[in-house]
Design a protein around this motif. Structure first.
Motif, PDB file in Angstrom:
ATOM      1  N   UNK B 193     -52.693   1.903  21.490  1.00  0.00           N
ATOM      2  CA  UNK B 193     -53.755   1.047  20.937  1.00  0.00           C
ATOM      3  C   UNK B 193     -53.009  -0.338  21.650  1.00  0.00           C
ATOM      4  N   UNK B 194     -53.326  -1.282  22.641  1.00  0.00           N
ATOM      5  CA  UNK B 194     -52.504  -2.307  22.332  1.00  0.00           C
ATOM      6  C   UNK B 194     -52.432  -3.341  21.434  1.00  0.00           C
ATOM      7  N   UNK B 195     -53.950  -3.671  20.680  1.00  0.00           N
ATOM      8  CA  UNK B 195     -53.373  -4.382  19.851  1.00  0.00           C
ATOM      9  C   UNK B 195     -52.512  -4.043  18.354  1.00  0.00           C
ATOM     10  N   UNK B 196     -52.809  -2.564  18.152  1.00  0.00           N
ATOM     11  CA  UNK B 196     -51.560  -2.155  17.424  1.00  0.00           C
ATOM     12  C   UNK B 196     -50.306  -1.823  17.466  1.00  0.00           C
ATOM     13  N   UNK B 197     -49.816  -2.130  18.967  1.00  0.00           N
ATOM     14  CA  UNK B 197     -48.679  -2.263  19.044  1.00  0.00           C
ATOM     15  C   UNK B 197     -47.240  -2.919  18.953  1.00  0.00           C
ATOM     16  N   UNK B 200     -47.627  -6.665  19.105  1.00  0.00           N
ATOM     17  CA  UNK B 200     -49.063  -7.544  19.300  1.00  0.00           C
ATOM     18  C   UNK B 200     -49.130  -7.198  17.458  1.00  0.00           C
ATOM     19  N   UNK B 201     -48.584  -6.353  16.250  1.00  0.00           N
ATOM     20  CA  UNK B 201     -48.698  -6.628  15.325  1.00  0.00           C
ATOM     21  C   UNK B 201     -47.990  -7.227  14.328  1.00  0.00           C
TER      22      UNK B 201
END
Lengths: 359, 359, 359, 359
Positions: B193-197, B200-201
């Protein structure tokens, strides 16, 4: 506003906040001269600040800056607590403005300073005229000040995050305010020490000062209303930024009517005219998910910038407002606020040199 | 104890907790057979678990494990919440023991489960015999159980960290218990999922579920005494581990006499016989410093291990005990506790396969 | 094999390799006594090694270990280069076996040692009997040795990665072998220094010794055949592990027939009987993608373990074999190999205490 | 130069390079309008770019930008390879200038493009007028161009790092140039995939395309002279930046006279007039140490900035020049160069909007 030609000096320029103040000043459209004073006089800035490679500037001595203090429109003190007290009178007497990034002038009451920092306050005259520098809350006083007490990094982040709840009568001042602040390792300073060496700090948080952090005193002083502040602090495994998690007790009589939307509305209204404070009500691209990370802001969005992003939620079952406020500890939490205060003092555009987005 | 020959199966073996259970079982001195069931049947384990390269094992199907459930001494369910309810009866009927790492059997009261997880409980008979599996607190019941509800990762970390304060009458149960848990990104699961790429993280915390995390219900259930639990959760920018920061309100009548030393004594006594729970009273090598990071434990000390390290302090000015408890979310917070419970159920040395120190 | 009762001592136990050797020995099934000697004598191990919290052991002095050297089956020297030369004779005379993790006994020719390390070799008698300790390549000699020269971390990783290409006549020894090794920051040692402080090393690689790393000499010595080794080294922003990228020139006459599959076959055959060396031919779960990250191993798969994972590819257009070899610099690159060599010397199962998978 | 009022559009604005182009344009002193086109039309920028929270802008559609292309002074194409070929003619016909950040116009020879990218070139007319955009090397052609092929991120970093050695006759073009490029995970794009999820990428490098990266073709094309480029690529566990390590073979006749100082002199002279390229000859604050990390630049110094820092050394024993060149892959390696090229095309100050130092 006509074009300005600001001359600025930084004393204590070899630490992280000093280096960050230099970084901002060197890219400030109105600043034409920057002096950097530190013990490593004679060395180019990149000897301690690799990112300033090729600036062509060298460190000078604090004494040289003091000797020609009148040549500077503003002097930034990025020195350890205790030193600004010794320098302030002389600098002010020379006619320059002073922004102190240390804690020396943050407590109006010298007794409170003594209690929090364990040393007597020795510059009470200067203290009497010092203005506390959260630009968003004290804009007018700052504009007329000669001496600014730049706020603590945890403190400004927390104040921007929770003050609207106290002003608006949502927070219950008779219950403790619970804050957990995770600061980047740059907040530990640049003096080498084993615990903050990369292999030790790489995949861990480093809690510290749980017996009572000094910024809890500063927060209790600024929030007032008799609020007890339970502050727990740690360094996270990132270089920059403060992630502040607040649990704010809600007054019994407003618990029933409160909602996340109402909180978002309150904050958006409160900060509508503030360039640097932005409320996260991010729509989720592609729809909501179970764990909706986009409801809240993240440090990654403010790193390197002077912005404070705020997120809000409401645990209705337990009657607690949750606030997430994120800043870059070296920018909004230190050098950025300092430059913002300089802009106000010198009558420049408040956002000059500070508008860059983070990433 | 005679040498054992344990046969174990893992259903839901392609997720992070499944992979970790496999990692521990494959190095367990008493385990002679391991079956790994997941959707990717037919592929070698390394197709999803690079660290298990060359194990020689392939994934099988959940149905194959179920069909020969009686061949296994124990089956670990590392499946999403809701699935264990559907599988438990069949597995127990086949005569195997079950350790469920999901939430399905964590609430004795099915209504509480329904409230926390938004679905009805459909295996009430199995639920009636399920034993909640904090080995340190329920050793005897676990040894006699057929079905273990392995505790939530935040929950076991918090319980080990704060329960002694409630048992000993130090904590004030009428004031909220404030917990902030920072979990590794492995806690977000392995679905992309994008937020946990990573980009980003990388340098941020990802707060989530601030409106009320399910584990707060589980904690309120286990602590009892009517305690309200304010839990705030986030993923930190590390792969593994839970860093739990607790602020525990102290009963007014004991505030005066409390000290960090007294707290350390209490915890050392409470956990003296526990191999996996260790109290940090680390002497500072080379003397104390202003920011004494060694007063408290760090995640780096427990990563990869089944240990829980606990640190303590007392903010006398505000009457609050501060607890720091750290575990590896995938080990003590999941697979390690599950194997510890297996050891207890099968009459093995409780620490077998789990004694490795972290790093 | 009958149950063993091994007594082991570590001199230089307060550094990273010392701490790692302790971690492995404390969980070794055949080791019944561990002594840890360091300057911080009298302090518990956790004073410098937080992960060993609660072991109950204290540091002793190097002199105490030396005085009763005959009581130990093996002594590990985790001391700075130069010190093992001073200690080896005495320890051997006392009848114990020695595994030296420093560079002192890695060069059979003392002149080469002098050239690489800038100091004369002063223990030539001991040097004459020292055995170079890549277990996979020198198993028999190690089993009969009293003194082991444990290989350098970059060196063992590179040797396992490229030697089959030289043995099999694929590599062209007349062209330089190009190696870039990225080592965790633990490889920089645990002495605090500004460049390796977390805020400075967090999001960067720290190249060093590009004018010629000492391990290039060691590699040229071990590969022989007159091969020139161009080694570039850096610390990456992770705590542990070596990621080694090799570009191996291919002999003109075999360029046409070479393929990735042929390389995988060669390595799988070469290492078929080696527990700790595994070749990555991972199938991609869910199909291949443009950027097929699963073709190659990653550090994350070996961290904390004694494994070496190897990946291979062939750039047919340019006639170059690409090798990726990953190890944990503190385990296979130091303490793990040391314990593996101890196992061989003492006639134990070579994998005892070392079988745990990484994560 | 009179004040400018530039209107710019970005097509493909939801990816990392698109978001970075927006970040730079929104803080550019001469840009008065920014349009952002992406599939998520109608959503605010922060729906995919958290750092742009509160910009007040929404995504529009690519078609809307195309329809009013003539209104924009420049259009940036941040689209996947293959799409710029379809859009370029229309945009140019409408009278706007185009900066293509994809690979579509990087090869003057369409056959080479076809070989590297596996698809035919379908915009040969536009290709004929495209100018390759390393501002430092092609300043004059860029100033007169309508269509810029922005260089690949590895390529521009490598060219700035090694070209002076070829121009000056130090490098031996008959031996392969060995490059290892470590790129941040943002270089993998923002489409979620398992291997780049934070828990998997946290403490590892992810090598890829070792069978031959497309940028090796681009580099061979730009360096010319028949040089073979051995390029190995990996993503490092940081979000941004390229750390490029080059081993450059030296011509036999100059090996004897070469030195690090001579190399530093050459590069300082070559880049004396370039604002964005800076040579690291950092003096070590506090004296040299064994491992002199300050001899070379680090990514941390350029992150977020348009700078390229270059470090140099000479392995005299092996006759190889070592170059370390670091850039931010999203800035100098993409959006920053694109804006720098825009500045040149529009006759603005080349450094406008790009002068900020990294950190």
């Amino acid at each position: 506003m006509t074009a300005s030609r600001v001359r600025a000096a930084v004393i204590g320029a070899s630490g992280f906040t000093g280096g960050e103040t230099l970084r901002l000043l060197l890219n400030h459209p109105d600043v034409v001269e920057v002096a950097a004073a530190a013990r490593s006089a004679g060395e180019p800035l990149e000897s301690v600040h690799p990112h300033l490679l090729g600036s062509g500037l060298e460190f000078t001595t604090p004494d040289e800056v003091t000797a020609r203090a009148g040549d500077f429109d503003v002097v930034f003190l990025c020195t350890p607590s205790g030193e600004a007290m010794r320098r302030a009178d002389g600098l002010l007497a020379a006619g320059t403005r002073v922004v102190d990034l240390s804690a020396d002038f943050r407590f109006a009451d010298p007794e409170r300073y003594a209690r929090a920092y364990g040393r007597e306050h020795t510059a009470r005259e200067a203290l009497a005229e010092a203005v506390y520098g959260v630009s968003e809350f004290h804009r007018k006083e700052i504009a007329g000040a000669r001496l600014i007490a730049n706020p603590g990094c945890y403190v400004i982040t927390a104040l921007l995050g929770v003050v609207p709840l106290y002003e608006d009568g949502i927070a219950d001042p008779s219950s403790p305010l619970n804050l957990v602040g995770i600061n980047g390792t740059s907040g530990a300073g640049n003096k080498p020490r084993a615990e903050v060496m990369h292999p030790n700090a790489f995949a861990a948080l480093l809690p510290y000062s749980l017996q009572g952090h000094r910024h809890a005193h500063e927060l209790e002083d600024r929030i007032g209303r008799g609020v007890v502040v339970d502050l727990s602090t740690a360094h996270g495994n990132f270089a920059r930024g403060i992630h502040l998690q607040a649990t704010v007790p809600v007054r019994a009589d407003v618990r029933g009517e409160l909602s996340r939307e109402a909180l978002l509305d309150l904050y958006r209204a409160r900060y509508a005219d503030e360039f640097f404070v932005r409320v996260n009500a991010r729509p989720a691209h592609g729809g909501l998910t179970d764990k909706d990370y986009r409801r809240y802001p993240t440090l990654a969005g403010v790193t390197g910038s002077n912005f404070c992003h705020i997120g809000l939620d409401y645990d209705a079952h337990r009657g607690a407002v949750k606030v997430v406020a994120v800043t870059d500890n070296l920018v909004k939490g230190a050098a950025g606020s300092a430059v913002q205060n300089m802009n106000l003092m010198l009558g420049l555009d408040e956002t000059a040199g500070l508008r860059a987005y983070g990433f």
